[in-house]
Design an enzyme around this catalytic site. Structure first.
Site, PDB file in Angstrom:
ATOM      1  N   CYS A  72      46.949  40.623  27.561  1.00 51.11           N
ATOM      2  CA  CYS A  72      47.431  42.002  27.512  1.00 51.11           C
ATOM      3  C   CYS A  72      48.215  42.328  26.252  1.00 51.11           C
ATOM      4  O   CYS A  72      48.491  43.487  25.985  1.00 51.11           O
ATOM      5  CB  CYS A  72      48.317  42.281  28.721  1.00 51.11           C
ATOM      6  SG  CYS A  72      49.797  41.245  28.828  1.00 51.11           S
ATOM      7  N   GLU A 111      41.823  42.873  34.901  1.00 46.49           N
ATOM      8  CA  GLU A 111      43.209  43.347  35.055  1.00 46.49           C
ATOM      9  C   GLU A 111      43.874  43.372  33.692  1.00 46.49           C
ATOM     10  O   GLU A 111      43.612  42.510  32.852  1.00 46.49           O
ATOM     11  CB  GLU A 111      43.961  42.411  36.018  1.00 46.49           C
ATOM     12  CG  GLU A 111      45.392  42.793  36.300  1.00 46.49           C
ATOM     13  CD  GLU A 111      46.408  42.024  35.444  1.00 46.49           C
ATOM     14  OE1 GLU A 111      47.615  42.243  35.625  1.00 46.49           O
ATOM     15  OE2 GLU A 111      45.976  41.206  34.601  1.00 46.49           O
ATOM     16  N   ARG A 168      55.518  46.654  39.346  1.00 49.55           N
ATOM     17  CA  ARG A 168      54.616  46.013  38.390  1.00 49.55           C
ATOM     18  C   ARG A 168      53.308  46.807  38.353  1.00 49.55           C
ATOM     19  O   ARG A 168      52.402  46.580  39.161  1.00 49.55           O
ATOM     20  CB  ARG A 168      54.347  44.557  38.774  1.00 49.55           C
ATOM     21  CG  ARG A 168      53.668  43.726  37.679  1.00 49.55           C
ATOM     22  CD  ARG A 168      53.465  42.290  38.120  1.00 49.55           C
ATOM     23  NE  ARG A 168      53.027  41.438  37.030  1.00 49.55           N
ATOM     24  CZ  ARG A 168      53.830  40.847  36.151  1.00 49.55           C
ATOM     25  NH1 ARG A 168      55.139  41.011  36.243  1.00 49.55           N
ATOM     26  NH2 ARG A 168      53.352  40.088  35.188  1.00 49.55           N
ATOM     27  N   ARG A 170      49.796  47.818  36.906  1.00 49.97           N
ATOM     28  CA  ARG A 170      48.705  47.223  36.151  1.00 49.97           C
ATOM     29  C   ARG A 170      47.419  48.017  36.393  1.00 49.97           C
ATOM     30  O   ARG A 170      47.222  48.582  37.468  1.00 49.97           O
ATOM     31  CB  ARG A 170      48.470  45.755  36.558  1.00 49.97           C
ATOM     32  CG  ARG A 170      49.626  44.809  36.179  1.00 49.97           C
ATOM     33  CD  ARG A 170      49.714  44.659  34.678  1.00 49.97           C
ATOM     34  NE  ARG A 170      50.684  43.681  34.241  1.00 49.97           N
ATOM     35  CZ  ARG A 170      51.939  43.953  33.889  1.00 49.97           C
ATOM     36  NH1 ARG A 170      52.381  45.218  33.967  1.00 49.97           N
ATOM     37  NH2 ARG A 170      52.746  43.017  33.457  1.00 49.97           N
TER      38      ARG A 170
END
Length: 335
Positions: A72, A111, A168, A170
């Site tokens: 990421c 993801e 969180r 995502r």
């Protein structure tokens, strides 16, 4: 087993825990970081293959589902936002594409960080979707991508809505092959839970060894009286801030710390990290504390992956390409 899957950019195995709990069998994994490999091997008795860029797609076994929490950093809102121009990590997405072209799995789950959505004014996400898609979120595209044709669905999911006490967010990108259905499949992302988990339920007492020195507290953490950093205890009815891979650096703006320990303030314990990432308490951590924080900070929240994957498996079951899954409800933290 109901389905076979490959675990790319595997980290310490968050995807693997989730999919194995849904009767999946991992037949290939790849992770280049040697410390993450140690943790992965300790828990799955399986050492992941190394650098995916050095593995030809033809060497990967045939699979039903490909999973990838591809790196990421190039897309992160706290990084330099270099995207595909990053000399190495930005190009790793195209290694995923090469594998999809070669192995043609029935489906995939990707993801990444939330910042992927807005990176370069949305162009980066558009490139990713157009590379993968014949349709996106129920809308057909008219693009020339003859080698890789998937119905693609994407959404931003927040771990706090799926049974973990952590904020969180995502992006999850799910693809279902046109070979499964030329019509758009009825895939849905999981709906948020009505009940929430709060961190106070998971805070440990009488923990030693994680203390933050008095000097660091006075000279840095509480030098300014602005309500930071975030402090928690057994009474805290909140979801903590996103656990970052740099948590070990004790950053006052992004860190969450616990009231307790020898000096009054301490870092999150190993078991607390497991809880906020949705890992079982039996999960083995054979590496240093610094590496532990890095690994959990880079990981997926397991219960979120579990619910996304469960919906995908149940969707695929309608087309008789996997056995219908008997699991109807996730087990939240202990998936």
């Amino acid at each position: 087993m109901s389905f076979l899957f490959a675990d790319l950019f595997a980290g310490i195995g968050g995807f693997r825990i989730a999919l194995e709990s849904l009767n999946g069998k991992c037949i290939f994994s790849s992770e280049w970081d040697k410390y993450a490999q140690l943790t992965y091997a300790a828990n799955f008795d399986d050492i992941p293959h190394g650098d995916i860029t050095q593995i030809h797609p033809s060497k990967i076994p045939d699979i039903d589902i490909l999973t990838a929490g591809f790196p990421c950093q190039p897309f992160s809102s706290i990084g330099k936002r270099e995207g595909f121009e990053h000399p190495t990590q930005g190009t790793l997405f195209y290694n995923v594409v090469k594998i999809l072209k070669e192995k043609k799995p029935k489906a995939f789950i990707l993801e990444n960080v939330e910042g992927l959505v807005t990176h370069d004014g949305g162009k980066t996400l558009s490139i990713i979707l157009e590379t993968l898609s014949i349709s996106v979120n129920g809308q057909y595209l008219f693009l020339c991508q003859p080698e890789i044709r998937y119905h693609v669905f994407w959404s931003i999911l927040d771990a706090k809505d799926y049974g973990v006490p952590q904020v969180r967010k995502r992006i999850f990108i799910v693809g279902i092959s046109e070979d499964i259905s030329t019509d758009i499949p009825d895939f849905r992302f999981p709906i948020p839970h009505l009940s929430k988990e709060f961190i106070g339920s998971y805070v440990e007492e009488n923990v030693s060894g994680y203390s933050i020195s008095k000097h660091l507290q006075s000279s840095y953490l509480f030098k300014i009286d602005d309500g930071r950093p975030e402090l928690i205890d057994r009474e805290s009815r909140i979801q903590v801030k996103t656990l970052c891979s740099t948590y070990h650096k004790i950053q006052r703006l992004t860190g969450t710390f616990v009231k307790g320990g020898e000096t009054g303030i301490r870092l999150l314990s190993e078991n607390e990290c497991k809880a906020i990432m949705g890992y079982p308490q039996s999960f083995i951590i054979p590496v240093s504390r610094t590496q532990m924080y890095r690994q959990f900070g880079n990981s997926v929240a397991v219960p979120v992956v579990h619910e996304v994957a469960r919906n995908l498996i149940n969707c695929l079951a309608k087309y008789k390409v996997v056995k219908e899954n008997p699991i109807k409800k996730s087990d939240l933290i202990n998936v």
